[in-house]
Design an enzyme around this catalytic site. Structure first.
Site, PDB file in Angstrom:
ATOM      1  N   SER A   1       4.084   2.643   8.149  1.00 33.63           N
ATOM      2  CA  SER A   1       3.650   1.666   7.170  1.00 33.63           C
ATOM      3  C   SER A   1       4.855   1.122   6.435  1.00 33.63           C
ATOM      4  O   SER A   1       5.744   1.886   6.064  1.00 33.63           O
ATOM      5  CB  SER A   1       2.773   2.349   6.135  1.00 33.63           C
ATOM      6  OG  SER A   1       1.478   2.429   6.621  1.00 33.63           O
TER       7      SER A   1
ATOM      8  N   ASP B   1      -0.235  -7.446   1.365  1.00 29.79           N
ATOM      9  CA  ASP B   1       0.266  -6.073   1.518  1.00 29.79           C
ATOM     10  C   ASP B   1       1.788  -6.056   1.690  1.00 29.79           C
ATOM     11  O   ASP B   1       2.327  -5.609   2.692  1.00 29.79           O
ATOM     12  CB  ASP B   1      -0.410  -5.404   2.712  1.00 29.79           C
ATOM     13  CG  ASP B   1      -0.129  -3.900   2.746  1.00 29.79           C
ATOM     14  OD1 ASP B   1       0.385  -3.365   1.737  1.00 29.79           O
ATOM     15  OD2 ASP B   1      -0.421  -3.274   3.777  1.00 29.79           O
TER      16      ASP B   1
ATOM     17  N   HIS C   1       0.824  -1.221   0.000  1.00 24.13           N
ATOM     18  CA  HIS C   1       0.000   0.000   0.000  1.00 24.13           C
ATOM     19  C   HIS C   1       0.855   1.269   0.000  1.00 24.13           C
ATOM     20  O   HIS C   1       0.355   2.345  -0.292  1.00 24.13           O
ATOM     21  CB  HIS C   1      -1.030  -0.010   1.139  1.00 24.13           C
ATOM     22  CG  HIS C   1      -0.481   0.281   2.490  1.00 24.13           C
ATOM     23  ND1 HIS C   1      -0.195  -0.705   3.404  1.00 24.13           N
ATOM     24  CD2 HIS C   1      -0.172   1.450   3.094  1.00 24.13           C
ATOM     25  CE1 HIS C   1       0.263  -0.147   4.507  1.00 24.13           C
ATOM     26  NE2 HIS C   1       0.291   1.163   4.343  1.00 24.13           N
TER      27      HIS C   1
END
Length: 333
Positions: free
Chosen positions: A283, A188, A145
């Site tokens: 992230s 992901d 992502h």
């Protein structure tokens, strides 16, 4: 041995002071033999323009240069060698991590360079937006992502060996991204191939990969790291770490926790009381666990419900389930 440079040598702070032709360099602060108004210690205070050392204040592709002491030659380049890699084992920092206990809300600022596989994924303009993990000199693992903004490798660059998020130290390495590889089953997780290998130094060392399908035991204490800009908890722009216990999926999927949302290809970690979570990380950044004598990359920061909320642990991609894919991509590209 340290008189060497990374990349184009913009961060070179060594003591070479002669050009390729052997002509001595003019002092940056001097105005003779050559008068110049740009590239003085006053105009470029961050560029290390001390004495008459070769420098690259303008990021010239040909590397460090200086104004010369020859009246007929305004400037010339210097012969500064590229730094070469030292051999360090994966997963073994040369600076001992602080390992601050997870009871510290929001973790703590890390010892500089104690998590040497942590990279900063940036826009081509240099803005940090995701973390990642160096797993070999040419390969970085991050979250898929993080790559939603662009499918073009040229949109990204990787910073290695940093402790500060801005005002980067002069010896950080900045490397362009050559190619992106997204995991085919839409997990992901993604691989970045660097356009040139990172130089392995005491500040830049890959993390180790786990054996395929390895399952981290319940309650293992692991560490997440990152600049933690994701939720506005500003760590003054220094790399932070937090210690988190892994929670086995069976427990994590209970009704009162994540209620069946966690897949077998994912892993939960966090204090069920709340307070530390990968809001402190970034992230795409690493979750590493110490095993025997080294740190192993077991998770990639993926998602969480809210931020450091009680009963809502963070969810990470379980790296061991993708090791076969990772190793295949690295081998064939």
């Amino acid at each position: 041995a340290s008189d060497c440079m990374f990349g184009n040598g913009k961060g070179y702070r060594g003591k070479k002071a002669t050009t390729v032709m052997g002509i001595p360099c003019q002092e940056w602060a001097a105005q003779e033999p050559h008068r110049h108004s740009i590239f003085t210690p006053e105009t470029n205070p961050q560029a290390g323009l001390e004495k008459n050392y070769c420098r690259n204040p303008d990021g010239d592709v040909n590397g460090p240069w200086c104004y010369t002491m020859n009246q007929r030659k305004l400037f010339d380049y210097c012969d500064v060698p590229q730094c070469v890699s030292t051999s360090f084992d994966c997963g073994k920092p040369q600076v001992e991590p602080k390992k601050c206990p997870g009871r510290v809300v929001g973790g703590c600022v890390a010892n500089p360079h104690s998590w040497p596989w942590q990279i900063s994924l940036r826009t081509r303009y240099g803005k940090h937006f995701c973390g990642g993990t160096l797993i070999s000199p040419e390969w970085v693992l991050t979250a898929a992502h993080c790559l939603e903004r662009s499918s073009r490798p040229a949109s990204y660059k990787v910073i290695l060996g940093a402790h500060k998020e801005v005002n980067l130290e002069s010896d950080v390495q900045e490397i362009e991204v050559y190619k992106l590889f997204l995991e085919p089953t839409r997990a992901d997780i993604a691989l970045l191939k660097l356009s040139s290998p990172a130089v392995i130094t005491s500040k830049v060392i890959p993390a180790c990969l786990p054996p395929p399908n390895y399952v981290v035991a319940d309650r293992t204490l692991c560490y997440i790291t990152g600049w933690g800009e994701t939720q506005g908890t500003y760590g003054a722009g220094l790399l932070k770490e937090a210690q988190l216990p892994v929670i086995e999926n069976k427990v994590c999927n209970r009704y009162e926790y994540l209620n069946g949302r966690v897949k077998s290809t994912e892993l939960c970690a966090g204090n069920l009381a709340g307070g530390t979570d990968s809001c402190q990380g970034d992230s795409g950044g690493p979750l590493v666990c110490f095993e025997k004598d080294k740190y192993i990359l077991q998770g990639v920061t993926s998602w969480g419900l809210g931020c450091a909320r009680p009963n809502k642990p963070g969810v990470y991609v379980r790296v061991s389930r993708f090791v076969t894919w990772i190793e295949g991509i690295m081998r064939n590209n």
